[in-house]
Design a protein around this motif. Structure first.
Motif, PDB file in Angstrom:
ATOM      1  N   MET A   1       0.330   4.025 -10.819  1.00 23.60           N
ATOM      2  CA  MET A   1      -0.790   4.515 -11.074  1.00 23.60           C
ATOM      3  C   MET A   1      -1.309   5.154 -10.057  1.00 23.60           C
ATOM      4  SD  MET A   1      -4.021   2.794 -12.788  1.00 23.60           S
ATOM      5  CE  MET A   1      -4.888   2.647 -10.978  1.00 23.60           C
ATOM      6  N   LYS A   2      -2.209   6.424 -10.270  1.00 18.70           N
ATOM      7  CA  LYS A   2      -2.770   6.959  -9.501  1.00 18.70           C
ATOM      8  C   LYS A   2      -4.094   7.635 -10.169  1.00 18.70           C
ATOM      9  CE  LYS A   2      -2.905   8.112  -5.047  1.00 18.70           C
ATOM     10  NZ  LYS A   2      -2.456   7.338  -3.792  1.00 18.70           N
ATOM     11  N   HIS A 103       3.953   1.634  -3.597  1.00 16.88           N
ATOM     12  CA  HIS A 103       5.218   1.208  -4.518  1.00 16.88           C
ATOM     13  C   HIS A 103       6.060   2.476  -4.269  1.00 16.88           C
ATOM     14  CE1 HIS A 103       4.024   4.231  -7.687  1.00 16.88           C
ATOM     15  NE2 HIS A 103       2.814   3.816  -7.431  1.00 16.88           N
ATOM     16  N   ASP A 135       2.120  10.003  -5.760  1.00 16.65           N
ATOM     17  CA  ASP A 135       2.032   8.789  -6.470  1.00 16.65           C
ATOM     18  C   ASP A 135       3.377   8.139  -6.201  1.00 16.65           C
ATOM     19  OD1 ASP A 135       1.439   6.452  -7.938  1.00 16.65           O
ATOM     20  OD2 ASP A 135       1.426   7.280  -9.756  1.00 16.65           O
ATOM     21  N   VAL A 136       3.636   7.262  -5.182  1.00 18.99           N
ATOM     22  CA  VAL A 136       2.903   7.463  -4.067  1.00 18.99           C
ATOM     23  C   VAL A 136       3.664   7.505  -2.815  1.00 18.99           C
ATOM     24  CG1 VAL A 136       2.893   4.639  -4.337  1.00 18.99           C
ATOM     25  CG2 VAL A 136       0.732   5.998  -3.262  1.00 18.99           C
ATOM     26  N   GLU A 169       6.138  -0.423  -9.977  1.00 21.72           N
ATOM     27  CA  GLU A 169       4.572  -0.491 -10.250  1.00 21.72           C
ATOM     28  C   GLU A 169       4.422   0.220 -11.532  1.00 21.72           C
ATOM     29  OE1 GLU A 169       0.538   0.797 -10.377  1.00 21.72           O
ATOM     30  OE2 GLU A 169       2.223   1.914 -10.258  1.00 21.72           O
ATOM     31  N   GLU A 170       5.379   1.181 -11.869  1.00 22.74           N
ATOM     32  CA  GLU A 170       4.942   2.143 -12.951  1.00 22.74           C
ATOM     33  C   GLU A 170       5.413   1.611 -14.207  1.00 22.74           C
ATOM     34  OE1 GLU A 170       3.170   4.667 -12.635  1.00 22.74           O
ATOM     35  OE2 GLU A 170       3.304   5.457 -10.522  1.00 22.74           O
ATOM     36  N   ASP A 196      -1.882   2.987  -3.103  1.00 19.46           N
ATOM     37  CA  ASP A 196      -2.026   3.619  -4.247  1.00 19.46           C
ATOM     38  C   ASP A 196      -3.326   3.307  -5.066  1.00 19.46           C
ATOM     39  OD1 ASP A 196      -0.742   4.663  -6.553  1.00 19.46           O
ATOM     40  OD2 ASP A 196      -0.176   2.481  -7.343  1.00 19.46           O
TER      41      ASP A 196
HETATM   42 ZN    ZN Z   1       0.943   4.726  -8.082  1.00 16.75          ZN
END
Ligand code: ZN
Length: 464
Positions: A1-2, A103, A135-136, A169-170, A196
């Motif tokens: 996420m970003k 990540h 990202d990232v 993470e995604e 992140d």
């Molecule tokens: Zn991220």
């Protein structure tokens, strides 16, 4: 996420002259970081491509060659992906370890859709292009190369610095959960810094606007509301009806307002933004920051769709499915209700509230296994160190705590009792925020500034 904070009025916080960034040749440290960055971008680490372990192998080689003992490098495979933990041993005089998170995976990118190959780092017109540039993998490259640089300089930290790179993470965040559940001993730490999350925003003219440090995340949770009914022929309508009953239940969800909540971050955010937000909104922010029980301020913020979620849990109907034929009474009706839960509130507590609201005859089920997390305390030592490091690249820019409305894997660390701060080192314009999208890019200067930032931050927190 970003996710970055988008609050255009914050520009008024700071009226500074544009820094004149003359293009200078990269220093040896910058060249090394750029080479690492390019190599990281070359791995397609999206889910399904199975390349995270290859990237991990490459990183392990870097740390090993730089002199990190193999005993301090841990790889934890999980399915097609893995996670990497690298400990930079300190002398312990400065206290408990600090975790440094990022990540290694990225969101999928189809080369057909991109102007340039997403898996080649391309430098063009002052930008680095490529999937993961923001990202990232910038965080992975910066943290890794800062470790190598400090090691080469003979730096001995006063406390252990522990890189924790996760591998999904995604998508599932399973590597994060695996680390927290099965390798908690390696994560014993004073706090975690997450590359992140957080970060700086630039005005469209390139002047720094503000820096946000992410200290809390709302919990994402879906609930299914379901009504069952014997149904029957539609020419013989019964008194009870699954669709009507579900509609009544949803009207109750619509009418219900969760209690007003706040934490240190809420008050700090409203204090900072209240100074510059326009008109009635600014006044409401200032009043709330002064007294969160101010009813008029609560009402004004609650009427604003962009603000209501900052002071309470919100739940809203997002999907419906019901019935099975035009000429039959519905045997079931289901609605999805999407909630963004305020930090510190348990998922089950929200489920109970929904049940109380909709009454008997409506099932309320949690979808999947959402994890709730607390807000991290606004620690002055962390805020001060981050502020000093930010000021090495953009002197005077205001540092504002921020509660994210979405979630990253930082939430599992917070839930495990490790205060976690999103403190990414990149300053970027809103128009360049293309994380997850096509032609993801970051300013070249932003990447090199981020290196200086991380170097300053780690030396500040773990130096003498
Ligand atoms: Zn991220």
């Amino acid at each position: 996420m970003k996710l970055r904070m988008r609050t255009p009025w914050l520009g008024a916080l700071l009226a500074v002259a544009l820094p004149c960034a003359a293009a200078t040749p990269p220093t040896p440290e910058q060249a090394q970081a750029r080479a690492i960055y390019a190599r990281l971008i070359s791995y397609n680490t999206a889910v399904g491509a199975g390349q995270v372990p290859k990237m991990t192998d490459y990183l392990v080689g870097l740390f090993r060659d730089a002199g990190f003992p193999l005993d301090d490098i841990h790889v934890f495979p999980l399915g097609e992906t893995d996670s990497l933990v690298v400990r930079y041993k300190g002398d312990g005089s400065g206290g408990k370890p600090i975790l440094l998170m990022a990540h290694m995976d990225v969101v999928a990118a189809d080369p057909k859709d991109w102007t340039r190959d997403p898996f080649t780092l391309v430098e063009e017109n002052g930008y680095f292009f490529g999937r993961g540039t923001s990202d990232v993998k910038d965080g992975v490259a910066s943290l890794s190369s800062t470790f190598l640089r400090l090691k080469a300089e003979g730096f001995v930290p006063t406390r252990d610095l522990v890189i924790v790179f996760t591998g999904d993470e995604e998508t599932e965040m399973a590597t994060t959960q695996d680390l927290v559940r099965n390798h908690r001993d390696l994560l014993d730490a004073d706090f975690a810094l997450n590359a992140d999350g957080g970060g700086g925003t630039l005005e469209e003219n390139g002047a720094p606007r503000t820096y946000s440090i992410q200290t809390a995340e709302k919990t994402y949770a879906d609930f299914e509301l379901t009504v069952h009914n014997p149904g029957g022929h539609s020419s013989w309508p019964r008194a009870d009806n699954a669709i009507y009953q579900l509609a009544d239940a949803l009207k109750k969800v619509q009418a219900y307002r969760f209690p007003t909540m706040w934490n240190d971050t809420t008050l700090a955010e409203f204090t900072a933004e209240g100074k510059v937000a326009p008109g009635a909104l600014g006044a409401a922010m200032r009043a709330f920051a002064k007294n969160p029980r101010d009813e008029a301020a609560v009402e004004a913020l609650s009427r604003d769709a962009s603000q209501i979620g900052r002071i309470r849990t919100t739940c809203v109907a997002t999907m419906l499915r019901a019935g099975h034929a035009n000429n039959a009474l519905p045997q079931s009706a289901t609605a999805n209700v999407n909630c963004r839960i305020f930090p510190g509130v348990a998922v089950d507590q929200v489920r109970q509230t929904l049940r109380d609201q909709v009454g008997k005859g409506v099932e309320v089920a949690v979808v999947d296994h959402p994890t709730a997390s607390d807000a991290s305390p606004l620690r002055q030592d962390v805020l001060d160190a981050v502020t000093r490091a930010v000021h090495t690249i953009h002197p005077g820019v205001q540092v504002v705590p921020n509660q994210a409305s979405g979630a990253s894997d930082g939430l599992y660390f917070r839930a495990a009792g490790i205060p976690t701060y999103g403190v990414g080192g990149m300053f970027i314009k809103d128009s360049d925020s293309l994380a997850h999208g096509l032609d993801e890019r970051v300013p070249v200067q932003g990447f090199y500034d981020g290196l200086r930032y991380w170097y300053a931050l780690l030396k500040d927190l773990a130096g003498r």
